[in-house]
Design a protein around this motif. Structure first.
Motif, PDB file in Angstrom:
ATOM      1  N   VAL A  51      72.888  -7.521  33.196  1.00  9.32           N
ATOM      2  CA  VAL A  51      73.900  -8.501  32.823  1.00  9.32           C
ATOM      3  C   VAL A  51      75.234  -8.013  33.369  1.00  9.32           C
ATOM      4  O   VAL A  51      75.638  -6.874  33.121  1.00  9.32           O
ATOM      5  N   HIS A  52      75.901  -8.888  34.120  1.00  6.57           N
ATOM      6  CA  HIS A  52      77.256  -8.617  34.586  1.00  6.57           C
ATOM      7  C   HIS A  52      78.214  -9.392  33.696  1.00  6.57           C
ATOM      8  O   HIS A  52      78.062 -10.603  33.525  1.00  6.57           O
ATOM      9  N   LEU A  53      79.168  -8.674  33.120  1.00  7.87           N
ATOM     10  CA  LEU A  53      80.252  -9.343  32.410  1.00  7.87           C
ATOM     11  C   LEU A  53      81.323  -9.638  33.442  1.00  7.87           C
ATOM     12  O   LEU A  53      81.663  -8.779  34.258  1.00  7.87           O
ATOM     13  N   SER A  54      81.837 -10.828  33.428  1.00  5.86           N
ATOM     14  CA  SER A  54      82.803 -11.242  34.451  1.00  5.86           C
ATOM     15  C   SER A  54      84.072 -10.403  34.391  1.00  5.86           C
ATOM     16  O   SER A  54      84.398  -9.797  33.365  1.00  5.86           O
ATOM     17  N   SER A  55      84.779 -10.403  35.490  1.00  6.92           N
ATOM     18  CA  SER A  55      86.038  -9.669  35.556  1.00  6.92           C
ATOM     19  C   SER A  55      87.045 -10.199  34.543  1.00  6.92           C
ATOM     20  O   SER A  55      87.856  -9.432  34.012  1.00  6.92           O
ATOM     21  N   CYS A  56      86.991 -11.479  34.211  1.00  4.00           N
ATOM     22  CA  CYS A  56      87.901 -12.022  33.196  1.00  4.00           C
ATOM     23  C   CYS A  56      87.544 -11.497  31.810  1.00  4.00           C
ATOM     24  O   CYS A  56      88.419 -11.340  30.961  1.00  4.00           O
ATOM     25  N   PHE A  74      78.592 -12.673  44.017  1.00  4.86           N
ATOM     26  CA  PHE A  74      77.123 -12.600  43.938  1.00  4.86           C
ATOM     27  C   PHE A  74      76.476 -12.986  45.267  1.00  4.86           C
ATOM     28  O   PHE A  74      75.683 -12.237  45.820  1.00  4.86           O
ATOM     29  N   PHE A  75      76.799 -14.162  45.767  1.00  3.66           N
ATOM     30  CA  PHE A  75      76.118 -14.665  46.962  1.00  3.66           C
ATOM     31  C   PHE A  75      76.479 -13.895  48.230  1.00  3.66           C
ATOM     32  O   PHE A  75      75.661 -13.820  49.156  1.00  3.66           O
ATOM     33  N   GLN A  76      77.657 -13.306  48.274  1.00  6.94           N
ATOM     34  CA  GLN A  76      78.059 -12.503  49.437  1.00  6.94           C
ATOM     35  C   GLN A  76      77.724 -11.022  49.256  1.00  6.94           C
ATOM     36  O   GLN A  76      78.003 -10.218  50.134  1.00  6.94           O
ATOM     37  N   ARG A  77      77.152 -10.668  48.112  1.00  4.63           N
ATOM     38  CA  ARG A  77      76.773  -9.285  47.791  1.00  4.63           C
ATOM     39  C   ARG A  77      77.945  -8.324  47.999  1.00  4.63           C
ATOM     40  O   ARG A  77      77.835  -7.306  48.661  1.00  4.63           O
ATOM     41  N   LYS A  78      79.081  -8.702  47.394  1.00  4.56           N
ATOM     42  CA  LYS A  78      80.251  -7.839  47.490  1.00  4.56           C
ATOM     43  C   LYS A  78      80.740  -7.473  46.093  1.00  4.56           C
ATOM     44  O   LYS A  78      80.215  -7.958  45.103  1.00  4.56           O
ATOM     45  N   ASP A  79      81.713  -6.593  46.039  1.00  6.56           N
ATOM     46  CA  ASP A  79      82.293  -6.112  44.793  1.00  6.56           C
ATOM     47  C   ASP A  79      81.184  -5.557  43.884  1.00  6.56           C
ATOM     48  O   ASP A  79      80.433  -4.703  44.315  1.00  6.56           O
ATOM     49  N   ALA A  80      81.022  -6.053  42.672  1.00  7.86           N
ATOM     50  CA  ALA A  80      80.020  -5.501  41.752  1.00  7.86           C
ATOM     51  C   ALA A  80      78.589  -5.700  42.240  1.00  7.86           C
ATOM     52  O   ALA A  80      77.685  -4.991  41.808  1.00  7.86           O
ATOM     53  N   TYR A  82      81.895  -5.948  35.283  1.00  7.51           N
ATOM     54  CA  TYR A  82      82.777  -6.778  36.109  1.00  7.51           C
ATOM     55  C   TYR A  82      81.929  -7.485  37.152  1.00  7.51           C
ATOM     56  O   TYR A  82      80.751  -7.198  37.320  1.00  7.51           O
ATOM     57  N   THR A  83      82.546  -8.440  37.848  1.00  5.11           N
ATOM     58  CA  THR A  83      81.844  -9.190  38.891  1.00  5.11           C
ATOM     59  C   THR A  83      82.561  -9.094  40.228  1.00  5.11           C
ATOM     60  O   THR A  83      81.952  -8.793  41.235  1.00  5.11           O
ATOM     61  N   HIS A  84      83.856  -9.366  40.242  1.00  5.23           N
ATOM     62  CA  HIS A  84      84.597  -9.387  41.501  1.00  5.23           C
ATOM     63  C   HIS A  84      85.940  -8.687  41.341  1.00  5.23           C
ATOM     64  O   HIS A  84      86.401  -8.466  40.232  1.00  5.23           O
ATOM     65  N   GLY A  85      86.524  -8.356  42.489  1.00 10.25           N
ATOM     66  CA  GLY A  85      87.773  -7.602  42.476  1.00 10.25           C
ATOM     67  C   GLY A  85      87.475  -6.118  42.422  1.00 10.25           C
ATOM     68  O   GLY A  85      86.361  -5.680  42.698  1.00 10.25           O
ATOM     69  N   GLY A 119      89.426  -1.934  36.177  1.00 15.85           N
ATOM     70  CA  GLY A 119      90.324  -2.972  35.694  1.00 15.85           C
ATOM     71  C   GLY A 119      91.734  -2.471  35.471  1.00 15.85           C
ATOM     72  O   GLY A 119      91.967  -1.275  35.354  1.00 15.85           O
ATOM     73  N   LYS A 120      92.662  -3.407  35.378  1.00 19.14           N
ATOM     74  CA  LYS A 120      94.066  -3.074  35.126  1.00 19.14           C
ATOM     75  C   LYS A 120      94.305  -2.797  33.641  1.00 19.14           C
ATOM     76  O   LYS A 120      95.096  -1.940  33.288  1.00 19.14           O
TER      77      LYS A 120
END
Length: 114
Positions: free
Chosen positions: A65-70, A24-30, A94-97, A101-102
């Protein structure tokens, strides 16, 4: 734009939230899709009284709403929860990665215009 992040309740027993918050703070991934004009309004787990949480997010003006990658990787109710939240908000599953998903495909829902 106001953002909420919901994480898997069981994961929060051992997770610090670092991956979601860094993204979120680095504005990367999702979060690479957003400019600088976003605000994190909610960071919570998806357990408990989800209807109350939805009410509070609506009251606080949450747009997405972002659902986390987990959640995407381990929550049995990932798709059901995403669809339910999609009745009120845009949902990014998702949020990161990686964007995909796998275990499950990433769900992205654009809230229907009322």
């Amino acid at each position: 734009m106001k953002i909420a992040i919901l994480v898997r309740e069981e994961t929060m027993q051992r997770c610090t939230g670092k991956g979601c918050l860094n993204a979120f703070f680095q504005r990367k991934d999702a979060f690479a899709r957003y400019g600088d004009n976003i605000e994190l309004v909610t960071f919570s787990h998806a357990g408990g009284d989800i209807e109350h949480k939805i009410e509070m997010m609506l009251k606080n003006g949450v747009d997405v709403v972002h659902l986390s990658s987990c959640m995407r990787g381990k929550a049995a109710n990932y798709e059901t929860l995403a669809k339910h939240l999609g009745e009120h908000f845009d949902v990014v599953g998702y949020t990161h990665g990686g964007a995909e998903g796998k275990e499950q495909a990433t769900i992205i829902i654009k809230k229907a215009i009322e």
